[in-house]
Write a protein that holds these residues in place. Structure first.
Motif, PDB file in Angstrom:
ATOM      1  N   TRP A  15       2.117  -5.968  -2.232  1.00 51.14           N
ATOM      2  CA  TRP A  15       3.451  -5.373  -1.856  1.00 51.14           C
ATOM      3  C   TRP A  15       3.831  -4.638  -3.013  1.00 51.14           C
ATOM      4  O   TRP A  15       4.610  -3.506  -3.071  1.00 51.14           O
ATOM      5  CB  TRP A  15       4.512  -6.553  -1.286  1.00 51.14           C
ATOM      6  N   VAL A  16       3.522  -5.124  -4.334  1.00 44.23           N
ATOM      7  CA  VAL A  16       3.671  -4.546  -5.847  1.00 44.23           C
ATOM      8  C   VAL A  16       3.062  -3.029  -6.018  1.00 44.23           C
ATOM      9  O   VAL A  16       3.599  -2.022  -6.128  1.00 44.23           O
ATOM     10  CB  VAL A  16       3.425  -5.299  -6.619  1.00 44.23           C
ATOM     11  N   MET A  17       1.875  -2.991  -5.333  1.00 46.29           N
ATOM     12  CA  MET A  17       0.966  -1.867  -5.117  1.00 46.29           C
ATOM     13  C   MET A  17       1.744  -0.741  -4.201  1.00 46.29           C
ATOM     14  O   MET A  17       1.604   0.274  -4.333  1.00 46.29           O
ATOM     15  CB  MET A  17      -0.462  -2.233  -4.864  1.00 46.29           C
ATOM     16  N   ARG A  18       1.838  -1.389  -2.969  1.00 47.01           N
ATOM     17  CA  ARG A  18       2.846  -0.739  -2.019  1.00 47.01           C
ATOM     18  C   ARG A  18       3.991  -0.026  -2.447  1.00 47.01           C
ATOM     19  O   ARG A  18       4.231   1.166  -2.169  1.00 47.01           O
ATOM     20  CB  ARG A  18       2.845  -1.359  -0.781  1.00 47.01           C
ATOM     21  N   GLN A  19       4.799  -0.748  -3.201  1.00 45.95           N
ATOM     22  CA  GLN A  19       5.932  -0.572  -3.758  1.00 45.95           C
ATOM     23  C   GLN A  19       5.952   0.770  -4.769  1.00 45.95           C
ATOM     24  O   GLN A  19       6.638   1.766  -4.873  1.00 45.95           O
ATOM     25  CB  GLN A  19       6.618  -1.509  -4.772  1.00 45.95           C
ATOM     26  N   LEU A  20       4.690   0.741  -5.708  1.00 45.16           N
ATOM     27  CA  LEU A  20       4.411   1.880  -6.485  1.00 45.16           C
ATOM     28  C   LEU A  20       3.501   2.896  -5.826  1.00 45.16           C
ATOM     29  O   LEU A  20       3.252   3.708  -6.339  1.00 45.16           O
ATOM     30  CB  LEU A  20       3.821   1.224  -7.678  1.00 45.16           C
ATOM     31  N   ASP A  62      13.330  -2.770  -4.601  1.00 44.06           N
ATOM     32  CA  ASP A  62      12.228  -3.517  -4.119  1.00 44.06           C
ATOM     33  C   ASP A  62      12.292  -4.067  -2.729  1.00 44.06           C
ATOM     34  O   ASP A  62      13.420  -4.420  -2.299  1.00 44.06           O
ATOM     35  CB  ASP A  62      12.292  -5.133  -5.134  1.00 44.06           C
ATOM     36  N   SER A  63      11.252  -4.063  -2.052  1.00 44.33           N
ATOM     37  CA  SER A  63      11.226  -4.444  -0.719  1.00 44.33           C
ATOM     38  C   SER A  63       9.902  -5.431  -0.546  1.00 44.33           C
ATOM     39  O   SER A  63       8.915  -5.173  -0.588  1.00 44.33           O
ATOM     40  CB  SER A  63      10.745  -3.040  -0.013  1.00 44.33           C
ATOM     41  N   PHE A  64      10.366  -6.663  -0.486  1.00 48.66           N
ATOM     42  CA  PHE A  64       9.233  -7.772  -0.273  1.00 48.66           C
ATOM     43  C   PHE A  64       9.593  -8.571   1.050  1.00 48.66           C
ATOM     44  O   PHE A  64      10.656  -8.525   1.522  1.00 48.66           O
ATOM     45  CB  PHE A  64       9.030  -8.521  -1.667  1.00 48.66           C
TER      46      PHE A  64
END
Length: 304
Positions: free
Chosen positions: A85-90, A144-146
């Motif tokens: 999700w961090v990679m998707r956020q970036l 952030d979206s998690f």
């Protein structure tokens, strides 16, 4: 950046990033902790960086960012494993190079979170869900979206607001949480509003209004002239036996005052000579039965 990042030790690096699933650590997908190479641990210890270590991770252009903590220093050289999700956020792909900068974040005191679905409000104890679900998160960043996990279910969250800054540590802090309107509820309300204000709906409402006005005008004109409204369908129909059936309201006087109207309802007539059960011949013909006083006698008994 934050002022604390300028006052504390300075450290930054650029690493190729991959999902934690590449390291066989799928359990780290819920959270925001990463795995870095062991060489960086020695450098951070030399700088005297206190634990927990929090990094701002961003693309090389600095357009998108979030914050992560470090779980282990066991990744291959020049490699960093992180939750997908961090990679998707970036908006990063597997193998993209991202920048990590050491930061010292203030402790967050307030957070407004928007659930992705109203399903989170059906949870019996949302407070307990957040306490358990945020256990693997070290920091929050606005935007952030998690997802947090509880009872085998995952619930999506978006960070809408943070205080006192737009990023903050949530380790050993008393965090006040407020829920915003769920995202799916906002989408449903927006669609309903757009349908009501759409040109198609406006034209339909206008057309219906015009039809109502025309109908009212016709009714008013007919009442003013004293004429009956024009019938759409006229004429007579026929029954199966061939007899003519006049439309309602146009029956002849002979049918209206027929002494035995039930005979016309059965082909060939009835087989008895007396009226059917419950039918009073006096009420049909307007005559009084024999032996009963008539209306002309004024209710008095006849003389013998």
């Amino acid at each position: 950046g934050f002022l604390g990042g300028l006052l504390g030790p300075r450290f930054s690096c650029e690493l190729k990033c991959y999902p934690v699933s590449f390291a066989g650590r799928e359990e780290l997908e819920t959270g925001n902790r990463v795995i870095m190479p062991p060489a960086f641990l020695e450098r951070l210890q030399e700088l005297g960086v206190p634990s927990p270590m929090i990094f701002e991770i961003s693309d090389l252009e600095g357009l998108r960012r979030t914050h992560v903590g470090v779980l282990e220093f066991v990744a291959p050289e020049e490699t960093c494993y992180m939750p997908y999700w961090v990679m998707r956020q970036l908006q990063a792909e597997e193998g993209d190079v991202l920048r990590l900068v050491l930061r010292q974040l203030p402790k967050a005191t307030f957070a407004r979170l928007r659930p992705a679905s109203v399903a989170l409000h059906r949870v019996y104890n949302p407070k307990e869900l957040l306490e358990c679900g945020l256990r693997n998160y070290v920091a929050l960043t606005v935007g952030d979206s998690f997802a947090v996990e509880s009872g085998g279910h995952k619930y999506g969250l978006e960070v809408v607001e943070l205080r006192p800054a737009d990023a903050g540590s949530i380790i050993d802090t008393d965090l006040e949480v407020e829920f915003a309107t769920p995202k799916d509820a906002e989408v449903a309300a927006s669609r309903a509003t757009s349908r009501q204000g759409s040109p198609v709906a406006s034209r339909a409402a206008s057309r219906q209004s015009d039809e109502d006005d025309e109908t009212s005008a016709c009714d008013a004109g007919a009442g003013a002239t004293g004429q009956k409204a024009k019938k759409v369908f006229g004429g007579a129909g026929r029954r199966i036996d061939g007899a003519v059936v006049m439309p309602r309201g146009e029956e002849s006087d002979s049918e209206e005052f027929d002494e035995l109207p039930w005979k016309k309802r059965i082909p060939g007539g009835v087989k008895w000579t007396s009226p059917p059960f419950g039918i009073d011949i006096a009420r049909i013909t307007g005559e009084a039965p024999i032996g009963h006083p008539t209306a002309a006698s004024g209710g008095g008994a006849s003389s013998s």
